[in-house]
Scaffold this active site. Structure first.
Site, PDB file in Angstrom:
ATOM      1  N   LYS A   1       0.839  -1.206   0.000  1.00 13.78           N
ATOM      2  CA  LYS A   1       0.000   0.000   0.000  1.00 13.78           C
ATOM      3  C   LYS A   1       0.870   1.250   0.000  1.00 13.78           C
ATOM      4  O   LYS A   1       1.919   1.278   0.633  1.00 13.78           O
ATOM      5  CB  LYS A   1      -0.900   0.022   1.240  1.00 13.78           C
ATOM      6  CG  LYS A   1      -1.947  -1.066   1.260  1.00 13.78           C
ATOM      7  CD  LYS A   1      -2.884  -0.900   2.444  1.00 13.78           C
ATOM      8  CE  LYS A   1      -4.014  -1.909   2.370  1.00 13.78           C
ATOM      9  NZ  LYS A   1      -4.947  -1.780   3.498  1.00 13.78           N
TER      10      LYS A   1
ATOM     11  N   PHE B   1      -2.673  -9.743   3.435  1.00  8.17           N
ATOM     12  CA  PHE B   1      -3.875  -9.493   2.633  1.00  8.17           C
ATOM     13  C   PHE B   1      -5.047 -10.253   3.246  1.00  8.17           C
ATOM     14  O   PHE B   1      -5.025 -11.481   3.358  1.00  8.17           O
ATOM     15  CB  PHE B   1      -3.648  -9.929   1.177  1.00  8.17           C
ATOM     16  CG  PHE B   1      -4.850  -9.727   0.296  1.00  8.17           C
ATOM     17  CD1 PHE B   1      -5.377  -8.459   0.077  1.00  8.17           C
ATOM     18  CD2 PHE B   1      -5.469 -10.812  -0.323  1.00  8.17           C
ATOM     19  CE1 PHE B   1      -6.499  -8.267  -0.725  1.00  8.17           C
ATOM     20  CE2 PHE B   1      -6.585 -10.624  -1.139  1.00  8.17           C
ATOM     21  CZ  PHE B   1      -7.099  -9.361  -1.339  1.00  8.17           C
TER      22      PHE B   1
ATOM     23  N   LYS C   1     -18.118   2.764  -4.303  1.00  2.76           N
ATOM     24  CA  LYS C   1     -19.255   2.206  -3.588  1.00  2.76           C
ATOM     25  C   LYS C   1     -20.510   2.396  -4.430  1.00  2.76           C
ATOM     26  O   LYS C   1     -20.676   3.431  -5.072  1.00  2.76           O
ATOM     27  CB  LYS C   1     -19.435   2.922  -2.246  1.00  2.76           C
ATOM     28  CG  LYS C   1     -18.290   2.634  -1.279  1.00  2.76           C
ATOM     29  CD  LYS C   1     -18.327   3.550  -0.056  1.00  2.76           C
ATOM     30  CE  LYS C   1     -17.079   3.312   0.797  1.00  2.76           C
ATOM     31  NZ  LYS C   1     -16.873   4.416   1.761  1.00  2.76           N
TER      32      LYS C   1
ATOM     33  N   ARG D   1     -13.756  13.624   6.535  1.00  2.00           N
ATOM     34  CA  ARG D   1     -14.773  14.466   5.883  1.00  2.00           C
ATOM     35  C   ARG D   1     -16.148  13.821   6.092  1.00  2.00           C
ATOM     36  O   ARG D   1     -16.228  12.682   6.549  1.00  2.00           O
ATOM     37  CB  ARG D   1     -14.493  14.529   4.375  1.00  2.00           C
ATOM     38  CG  ARG D   1     -14.559  13.156   3.728  1.00  2.00           C
ATOM     39  CD  ARG D   1     -14.566  13.161   2.215  1.00  2.00           C
ATOM     40  NE  ARG D   1     -14.937  11.868   1.699  1.00  2.00           N
ATOM     41  CZ  ARG D   1     -14.150  10.808   1.604  1.00  2.00           C
ATOM     42  NH1 ARG D   1     -12.895  10.882   2.014  1.00  2.00           N
ATOM     43  NH2 ARG D   1     -14.604   9.655   1.116  1.00  2.00           N
TER      44      ARG D   1
ATOM     45  N   GLU E   1      -8.624   2.829   7.426  1.00  4.49           N
ATOM     46  CA  GLU E   1      -8.349   4.253   7.172  1.00  4.49           C
ATOM     47  C   GLU E   1      -9.343   5.066   7.977  1.00  4.49           C
ATOM     48  O   GLU E   1     -10.374   4.546   8.381  1.00  4.49           O
ATOM     49  CB  GLU E   1      -8.593   4.621   5.695  1.00  4.49           C
ATOM     50  CG  GLU E   1      -7.598   4.040   4.731  1.00  4.49           C
ATOM     51  CD  GLU E   1      -7.923   4.361   3.269  1.00  4.49           C
ATOM     52  OE1 GLU E   1      -8.740   5.268   2.998  1.00  4.49           O
ATOM     53  OE2 GLU E   1      -7.361   3.681   2.411  1.00  4.49           O
TER      54      GLU E   1
ATOM     55  N   GLU F   1       1.209  -5.313   4.279  1.00  6.34           N
ATOM     56  CA  GLU F   1       0.329  -5.936   5.278  1.00  6.34           C
ATOM     57  C   GLU F   1      -0.079  -7.315   4.784  1.00  6.34           C
ATOM     58  O   GLU F   1      -0.080  -7.570   3.584  1.00  6.34           O
ATOM     59  CB  GLU F   1      -1.012  -5.181   5.421  1.00  6.34           C
ATOM     60  CG  GLU F   1      -0.952  -3.772   5.767  1.00  6.34           C
ATOM     61  CD  GLU F   1      -2.308  -3.124   6.000  1.00  6.34           C
ATOM     62  OE1 GLU F   1      -3.299  -3.482   5.323  1.00  6.34           O
ATOM     63  OE2 GLU F   1      -2.350  -2.235   6.858  1.00  6.34           O
TER      64      GLU F   1
END
Ligand code: MV4
Length: 429
Positions: free
Chosen positions: A135, A179, A214, A269, A265, A177
């Site tokens: 990442k 997976f 999304k 916002r 994460e 990381e």
């Protein structure tokens, strides 16, 4: 709230409803977002000529830009959101991860900090076991990521991840990381005041997505148990508290099939899908943002869902042609209506969708006492919705609502990978 509003717009958005409905509107430039919505000088000029007190940054463009939040504070304009330092901490993914480890929030096993070279990456990957994921520390939302299935694939993946993140973000910092295969994406809405109080406002399941876009979000998640909601909610609060988070934000988690959860994460916002949370806790989150920015104190506890809500994103895209954008003139538009049906949109019959920005043209949100009823209401609403002149994602959502795995809550982020849209369309005819 009795607060007057100023809309800013590019020439491409002159006919958008937000421009008509605001008390004042200021054109800030041509369609190119670099010369309008991303131009800090243009926005500060609009602030100056209208004598605005605060800026609501919305959910695209400068909404997670720490430099912009800093300019606002230098001008004495309230940025409705977290502080520049809070935005920066969460914007750099490895800093965010280290902050979470120190706060005691579970994270995916992986490298401590950035990888120095290929050799170190290979060594750590062997220790944690393949598959692993590379990442970009400056990334997020899937950009600059590479899944590595075995040792042989590591070096080419490392090279291309570094190149891509250097080109996209001007930063080639990479970490590794384990997976997590076929995870669910479950995120918690949090809110913090200026005095260190942080609460959560329950979760959203955002696993139905395609190429990191999304398509459908719902609350509560059909996968969470009462116990897991409590544990994840507490972890989300710790995440917010650890940085003294101010305003509303979202803590994203990956949840594996054994219901282990890991911090992924934090979004600093308001998000597109905040509407489903508004429906299940019955509070206006934009109003809450403004109140927190004005210095209101949080006094009560967490908010738990009392209803079920589903949002489908209506995009001007052709779902049977690789979701290709379909801008152009909307020749006819009839919105679904009725009890428990909400539509948020800036478009109407006769409106021309410009080709420059995001293709989302409406959010359709349904709310009912149970998930089953909510799906039925959504099917009814999708049947009533008429949009002509452009292709939309409505036919996709109709198929999704009929899908047995969706209906039983049996899905993860890989759900749409094995959908053969051409075949589904043919069978539907
Ligand atoms: C992961 C993962 C599996 N394991 N990290 C995708 C976007 C970015 N926020 C992180 N993402 C992922 N990180 C580990 N260690 C799988 C994804 C992922 C994903 C996550 C949420 C929603 C959709 C996704 C689609 C593909 C991959």
């Amino acid at each position: 709230m009795g607060i007057k509003t100023v809309a800013v717009y590019s020439t491409a958005d002159a006919d958008s409803l937000h421009v008509r409905f605001a008390d004042e509107a200021v054109c800030i430039g041509p369609p190119s977002s670099a010369e309008s919505y991303l131009s800090i000088p243009k926005i500060m000029a609009a602030v100056e000529i209208t004598n605005a007190d605060a800026i609501h940054p919305g959910y695209g463009f400068l909404s997670e830009n720490a430099d912009f939040a800093e300019v606002c504070s230098e001008y004495g304009i309230k940025f409705i959101g977290p502080t520049p330092n809070q935005i920066r901490k969460m914007g750099d993914k490895i800093t965010a991860k280290e902050t979470m480890i120190n706060a005691g929030v579970p994270v995916v096993p992986g490298s401590e900090g950035l990888l120095k070279d290929v050799k170190q990456g290979l060594k750590i990957s062997k220790e944690i076991g393949y598959p692993v994921i590379l990442k970009a520390t400056a990334g997020g939302g899937g950009r600059g990521m590479r899944i590595v299935w075995n040792e042989d694939e590591f070096e080419p993946a490392w090279d291309s991840a570094r190149q891509e993140s250097k080109a996209a973000f001007g930063n080639d910092g990479i970490y590794v990381e384990k997976f997590v295969e076929e995870p669910r994406h479950i995120e918690f809405q949090v809110a913090g005041d200026q005095y260190g109080n942080v609460i959560h406002l329950s979760e959203r399941d955002c696993s139905i997505q395609r190429r990191h876009q999304k398509l459908v979000e719902e609350a509560p998640s059909p996968f969470l148990t009462k116990k897991l909601r409590k544990e994840m909610g507490e972890a989300a609060i710790k995440a917010g508290e650890s940085i003294g988070y101010e305003g509303v934000g979202t803590v994203e988690f990956l949840v594996d099939k054994h219901r282990n959860f890991y911090f992924m994460e934090m979004n600093t916002r308001i998000q597109v899908e905040h509407t489903v949370t508004e429906e299940v806790i019955d509070h206006d989150l934009i109003k809450e943002q403004i109140k927190l920015a004005a210095g209101d104190k949080i006094t009560g506890g967490n908010y738990l869902p009392t209803m079920h809500a589903i949002e489908v994103r209506i995009n001007a895209e052709d779902p049977f042609n690789d979701f290709r954008p379909s801008p152009g003139n909307i020749t006819s538009f009839h919105s679904a209506k009725g009890h428990g049906v909400r539509v948020d949109t800036h478009v109407y019959a006769g409106y021309t969708i410009p080709p420059y920005y995001d293709s989302m043209i409406a959010k359709l949100i349904c709310r009912a006492q149970t998930r089953e009823e909510c799906i039925k209401k959504m099917e009814r609403a999708l049947d009533e919705f008429i949009i002509e002149g452009v292709k939309t994602t409505i036919p996709f959502h109709k198929l999704l609502m009929k899908n047995p795995d969706f209906r039983s809550g049996n899905f993860n982020t890989g759900f749409l990978n094995d959908w053969d849209f051409k075949k589904i369309e043919e069978e539907a005819q």
